[in-house]
Design an enzyme around this catalytic site. Structure first.
Site, PDB file in Angstrom:
ATOM      1  N   ASP A   1      -2.373   1.680  20.161  1.00 31.45           N
ATOM      2  CA  ASP A   1      -1.177   1.178  19.950  1.00 31.45           C
ATOM      3  C   ASP A   1       0.315   1.123  20.485  1.00 31.45           C
ATOM      4  OD1 ASP A   1      -2.337   0.859  17.369  1.00 31.45           O
ATOM      5  OD2 ASP A   1      -0.553   1.286  16.111  1.00 31.45           O
ATOM      6  N   ASP A   2       0.945   0.095  20.812  1.00 32.34           N
ATOM      7  CA  ASP A   2       2.284   0.094  21.690  1.00 32.34           C
ATOM      8  C   ASP A   2       1.623   0.048  22.755  1.00 32.34           C
ATOM      9  OD1 ASP A   2       2.632   0.961  18.870  1.00 32.34           O
ATOM     10  OD2 ASP A   2       3.776   3.268  20.135  1.00 32.34           O
TER      11      ASP A   2
ATOM     12  N   HIS B   1       1.584  -6.467  17.830  1.00 30.16           N
ATOM     13  CA  HIS B   1       2.098  -5.988  16.846  1.00 30.16           C
ATOM     14  C   HIS B   1       4.044  -5.268  17.272  1.00 30.16           C
ATOM     15  CE1 HIS B   1       2.376  -1.232  15.887  1.00 30.16           C
ATOM     16  NE2 HIS B   1       2.824  -0.767  16.470  1.00 30.16           N
TER      17      HIS B   1
ATOM     18  N   HIS C   1       8.582  -4.142  18.708  1.00 29.49           N
ATOM     19  CA  HIS C   1       8.198  -2.992  17.720  1.00 29.49           C
ATOM     20  C   HIS C   1       8.914  -2.378  16.527  1.00 29.49           C
ATOM     21  CE1 HIS C   1       6.398   1.421  16.609  1.00 29.49           C
ATOM     22  NE2 HIS C   1       5.548   0.732  17.532  1.00 29.49           N
TER      23      HIS C   1
ATOM     24  N   HIS D   1      -2.200   6.104  20.898  1.00 27.42           N
ATOM     25  CA  HIS D   1      -1.701   5.337  21.914  1.00 27.42           C
ATOM     26  C   HIS D   1      -1.497   5.202  23.190  1.00 27.42           C
ATOM     27  CE1 HIS D   1       0.505   6.160  17.704  1.00 27.42           C
ATOM     28  NE2 HIS D   1       1.243   5.091  18.086  1.00 27.42           N
TER      29      HIS D   1
HETATM   30 ZN    ZN Z   1       4.153   1.092  17.699  1.00 28.29          ZN
END
Ligand code: ZN
Length: 408
Positions: free
Chosen positions: A234-235, A285, A289, A376
């Site tokens: 993620d991210d 995503h 954020h 991540h």
């Molecule tokens: Zn995230």
């Protein structure tokens, strides 16, 4: 006497209704189930002008398609819905696991009519989204609502069709049930259950029940990996860490899913292209954020849609999954999505401890077939852990697949 007569009459009536005057009888192969692709209105045919709002992903039995409108059955009602709101979807196969043979109800209530009963360990087709308690299922001609707690995801075994004849596939576990297809001898199939001599199998062209005696275990050399997990990052994208992660994944022929933040995609489109071209899955995503559950609808939509657009502009196709930041979602969030919302089953907490050893430990402790692992790709320590994760799990026979492949 009058009373007895009355009771007898009532019983006869109910039995009669149940057996003979069931509102519709279908040939198994003709039944089409569709789901709503957005919020939609159901116009009740029996009670004029009664309009019922349906949420996205509601399962409906298609009775007739005419000029822009589809005649459908919704719970116990027959009515109409605009055809543009419907699509045919492939069902999810679920295993019946309960203490007693569960009932299939005509609506999402235990006090509604019972449409049938399901064998334990049978596989049913599941359609649409579940409410907290009920979900729509189909088993042969039995259709309706079952309590969600009676269903689990089945485990799979790869089998081979013994021969000498081709394998006859039937709609339900009964020799007199409709034949829905055949699978050639020596073909491999995936078996989802084996109950009382009947196996439920899926193959590329047909899924249904077959005689278990006509299957054999696939020879070890041909075993397709039965243990699959999905690594998710993620991210990102991150200019340095993501590229390192891609390199390590390639070394182990591992596929993963990347849940991207829109504003980072804008900064590093080349990294996103490299990720996609290497065969990994791209997920949305949000744009920056944000915790979606705290946003007004308009901004929530913008977070999702602007990220969809920039992903499409970057890789030429849409994101195929969505994950909400902080795992925060509600019904409104789900209603904005055109793709499945994907959470995780193992949280490595890599962002918190930033310790490769702890990331590895978290996975080794909890990993099992079907795990979705949250990491991540913006922390160097996560990239540093990946080599050990992949080599350990590969030795244990795990295959690394994308989220969509895992949940297929
Ligand atoms: Zn995230």
């Amino acid at each position: 006497m009058k009373k007895i007569f009355f009771s007898l009459f009532t019983v006869l009536c109910i039995t009669g209704l149940f057996l003979f005057i069931a509102p519709h009888t279908y040939a198994t192969t003709d039944i089409v189930i569709k789901t709503t692709i957005s919020e939609a209105e159901f116009f009740d045919d029996a009670i004029q002008n009664n309009v019922i709002p349906l949420s996205k992903n509601t399962a409906l039995i298609v009775l007739l398609e005419t000029d822009g409108w589809t005649k459908v059955q919704y719970k116990e009602m027959i009515g109409f819905i605009k055809s543009e709101h419907l699509k045919a979807i492939s069902p999810q196969y679920m295993l019946v696991k309960a203490n007693n043979t569960p009932h299939v109800y005509s609506t999402d209530s235990q006090t509604s009519t019972i449409n049938g009963q399901l064998h334990l360990n049978s596989i049913v087709e599941m359609y649409g989204s579940a409410t907290e308690d009920f979900v729509f299922v189909k088993y042969g001609q039995i259709m309706g609502y079952i309590e969600t707690q009676n269903l689990v995801k089945p485990t799979t075994t790869t089998m081979t069709v013994k021969g000498p004849k081709d394998l006859v596939v039937r709609a339900i576990a009964n020799p007199s049930s409709d034949e829905i297809g055949q699978i050639p001898k020596n073909k491999q199939v995936t078996m989802l259950t084996n109950l009382a001599g009947w196996a439920f199998v899926t193959s590329k062209d047909v899924s249904g029940y077959v005689l278990a005696s006509e299957l054999k275990k696939t020879a070890p050399s041909k075993v397709i990996s039965m243990k699959k997990i999905a690594l998710t990052f993620d991210d990102g994208p991150h200019p340095k860490v993501t590229m390192q992660i891609l390199k390590t994944l390639e070394k182990y022929d591992a596929k993963a899913t990347f849940f991207l933040v829109g504003q980072e995609v804008k900064k590093y489109p080349e990294i996103v292209k490299a990720t996609f071209e290497a065969g990994h899955e791209i997920g949305n995503h949000t744009y920056n954020h944000s915790k979606l559950t705290t946003l007004p609808l308009k901004q929530m939509r913008l977070q999702i849609q602007s990220t969809d657009s920039i992903i499409k502009a970057t890789i030429g196709q849409n994101a195929t999954v969505f994950r909400p930041p902080y795992g925060a979602y509600n019904k409104t969030v789900i209603n904005q999505l055109n793709v499945p919302l994907t959470m995780w089953t193992i949280d490595t907490l890599d962002w918190k401890h930033r310790d490769p050893k702890k990331t590895v430990q978290a996975i080794n402790k909890q990993v099992k077939n079907g795990s979705i692992i949250l990491m991540h790709d913006i922390h160097q320590t996560t990239a540093d852990a990946l080599e050990t994760i992949l080599s350990t799990l590969q030795k244990q026979g795990y295959e690394f697949v994308t989220v969509s492949e895992l949940t297929q």
